[in-house]
Design a protein around this motif. Structure first.
Motif, mmCIF file in Angstrom:
data_model
loop_
_atom_site.group_PDB
_atom_site.id
_atom_site.type_symbol
_atom_site.label_atom_id
_atom_site.label_comp_id
_atom_site.label_asym_id
_atom_site.label_seq_id
_atom_site.Cartn_x
_atom_site.Cartn_y
_atom_site.Cartn_z
ATOM 1 N N PRO A 171 0.788 -1.227 0.000
ATOM 2 C CA PRO A 171 0.000 0.000 0.000
ATOM 3 C C PRO A 171 0.821 1.279 0.000
ATOM 4 O O PRO A 171 0.261 2.382 0.035
ATOM 5 N N GLY A 172 2.152 1.133 -0.056
ATOM 6 C CA GLY A 172 3.009 2.318 -0.056
ATOM 7 C C GLY A 172 2.672 3.284 -1.177
ATOM 8 O O GLY A 172 2.829 4.504 -1.026
ATOM 9 N N ILE A 173 2.185 2.750 -2.295
ATOM 10 C CA ILE A 173 1.841 3.585 -3.433
ATOM 11 C C ILE A 173 0.667 4.510 -3.131
ATOM 12 O O ILE A 173 0.447 5.518 -3.804
ATOM 13 N N LEU A 174 -0.084 4.192 -2.076
ATOM 14 C CA LEU A 174 -1.251 5.002 -1.709
ATOM 15 C C LEU A 174 -0.906 6.119 -0.729
ATOM 16 O O LEU A 174 -1.681 7.071 -0.559
ATOM 17 N N ARG A 175 0.227 6.025 -0.059
ATOM 18 C CA ARG A 175 0.519 6.911 1.067
ATOM 19 C C ARG A 175 0.828 8.369 0.707
ATOM 20 O O ARG A 175 0.473 9.273 1.478
ATOM 21 N N PRO A 176 1.535 8.668 -0.406
ATOM 22 C CA PRO A 176 1.960 10.060 -0.648
ATOM 23 C C PRO A 176 0.838 11.096 -0.580
ATOM 24 O O PRO A 176 1.044 12.183 -0.029
ATOM 25 N N SER A 191 -11.207 6.342 -5.993
ATOM 26 C CA SER A 191 -10.716 7.146 -7.121
ATOM 27 C C SER A 191 -9.270 6.796 -7.449
ATOM 28 O O SER A 191 -8.893 6.678 -8.616
ATOM 29 N N LYS A 192 -8.460 6.613 -6.405
ATOM 30 C CA LYS A 192 -7.046 6.293 -6.606
ATOM 31 C C LYS A 192 -6.870 4.943 -7.286
ATOM 32 O O LYS A 192 -6.018 4.785 -8.177
ATOM 33 N N LEU A 193 -7.675 3.971 -6.901
ATOM 34 C CA LEU A 193 -7.573 2.636 -7.485
ATOM 35 C C LEU A 193 -7.921 2.667 -8.968
ATOM 36 O O LEU A 193 -7.240 2.044 -9.789
ATOM 37 N N ASN A 194 -8.962 3.388 -9.315
ATOM 38 C CA ASN A 194 -9.318 3.511 -10.729
ATOM 39 C C ASN A 194 -8.238 4.258 -11.507
ATOM 40 O O ASN A 194 -7.970 3.952 -12.668
ATOM 41 N N GLU A 195 -7.614 5.221 -10.856
ATOM 42 C CA GLU A 195 -6.518 5.961 -11.499
ATOM 43 C C GLU A 195 -5.324 5.047 -11.747
ATOM 44 O O GLU A 195 -4.714 5.065 -12.824
ATOM 45 N N LEU A 196 -4.976 4.231 -10.750
ATOM 46 C CA LEU A 196 -3.847 3.317 -10.891
ATOM 47 C C LEU A 196 -4.097 2.257 -11.954
ATOM 48 O O LEU A 196 -3.157 1.747 -12.573
ATOM 49 N N ARG A 197 -5.355 1.926 -12.163
ATOM 50 C CA ARG A 197 -5.716 0.892 -13.138
ATOM 51 C C ARG A 197 -6.279 1.493 -14.428
ATOM 52 O O ARG A 197 -6.859 0.776 -15.245
#
Length: 271
Positions: A171-176, A191-197
């Motif tokens: 989950p480090g990719i979510l922390r910033p 929203s972040k998950l859809n952005e990453l995918r």
């Protein structure tokens, strides 16, 4: 169970289309007279039987959770029957979920989102799938009274962290840019998950099934609980259900995925 919340009254139960398993269970049909069992036609005394595990999923969310469990709810596996219970257009709070579980156990019957009734028997599995989200205090109140007949499955902050682990191992990719305010964390993760995918068309909850093995490994690797027994941020207990489902289905699981892919190819006109 508050049957009114599903669009009908208890007096109207007889008018509802009843799920086949209300009449049948593990190769036998249940007669109207309690205590009497009629052998199903074609049953052979010495024929090998497969015990069907019935799993009731009482969900705090409706959309992503229902999409995720849809394949299993529609599966024709002799080993497993999944019944999904929630409230259309709203979902259920932890208090409502516990009420559904206890009333269903007492009445020996659950009603799913499609108004199908399924019998409940001692030993059936009941999981209450919920987000921490803004329900933390309410969750702790409902968890204080332990009932071995059902089990809470909690995701922090929401179900999408389980979907995240289907594709990412840390989950480090979510922390910033992770928000400090609890009330917006769930929406931010979605929203972040859809952005990453985004390059792969976003996240399709139903299609994620093929990666469940990976999700189990990643979820367990990043799992932890706080001092109150709630999963830590970016942690989920969904791997508990995942391991149980794969353990039950074994070879059926791969066959279900292959069958689903074939249906998709036929729908879009591919060979």
């Amino acid at each position: 169970m508050d049957l009114d919340s599903f669009g009908y009254s208890k007096a109207e139960v007889g008018k509802i289309e009843v799920s086949p398993d209300i009449e049948e269970r593990d190769g036998m049909s249940v007669s109207e007279e309690p205590g009497e069992l009629d052998l199903k036609e074609g049953y052979m005394k010495d024929a090998p039987t497969v015990e069907t595990v019935h799993v009731f999923i009482i969900s705090g969310g409706e959309d992503k959770e229902r999409d995720y469990f849809r394949l299993l709810c529609n599966a024709k596996s002799p080993r497993l029957k999944v019944i999904f219970i929630s409230k259309k257009h709203q979902g259920l709070t932890p208090t409502q979920m516990k009420q559904e579980a206890e009333e269903g156990i007492e009445e020996e019957c659950f009603c799913d989102m499609d108004n199908q009734l399924s019998r409940y028997f001692d030993g059936d599995k009941i999981f209450m799938v919920t987000d921490v989200d803004h329900y933390r205090r309410e969750l702790l109140e409902q968890m204080a009274e332990i009932n071995p007949a059902y089990q809470w499955i909690i995701s922090n902050p929401c179900f999408e962290i389980w979907l995240f682990y289907h594709y990412f191992d840390n989950p480090g990719i979510l922390r910033p840019d992770w928000p400090d305010e609890d009330r917006i964390k769930s929406q931010h993760l979605k929203s972040k998950l859809n952005e990453l995918r985004k390059s792969d068309g976003g996240v399709n909850a139903e299609a994620a099934y093929g990666l469940m093995d990976r999700a189990i490994v990643n979820s367990k690797k990043n799992y932890g609980e706080d001092c109150e027994g709630i999963p830590e941020e970016f942690a989920t207990q969904m791997h508990i259900i995942g391991e149980m489902l794969i353990g039950i289905l074994r070879d059926d699981f791969e066959g279900m995925l292959v069958g689903r892919a074939a249906q998709a190819r036929a729908f879009w006109g591919f060979k």
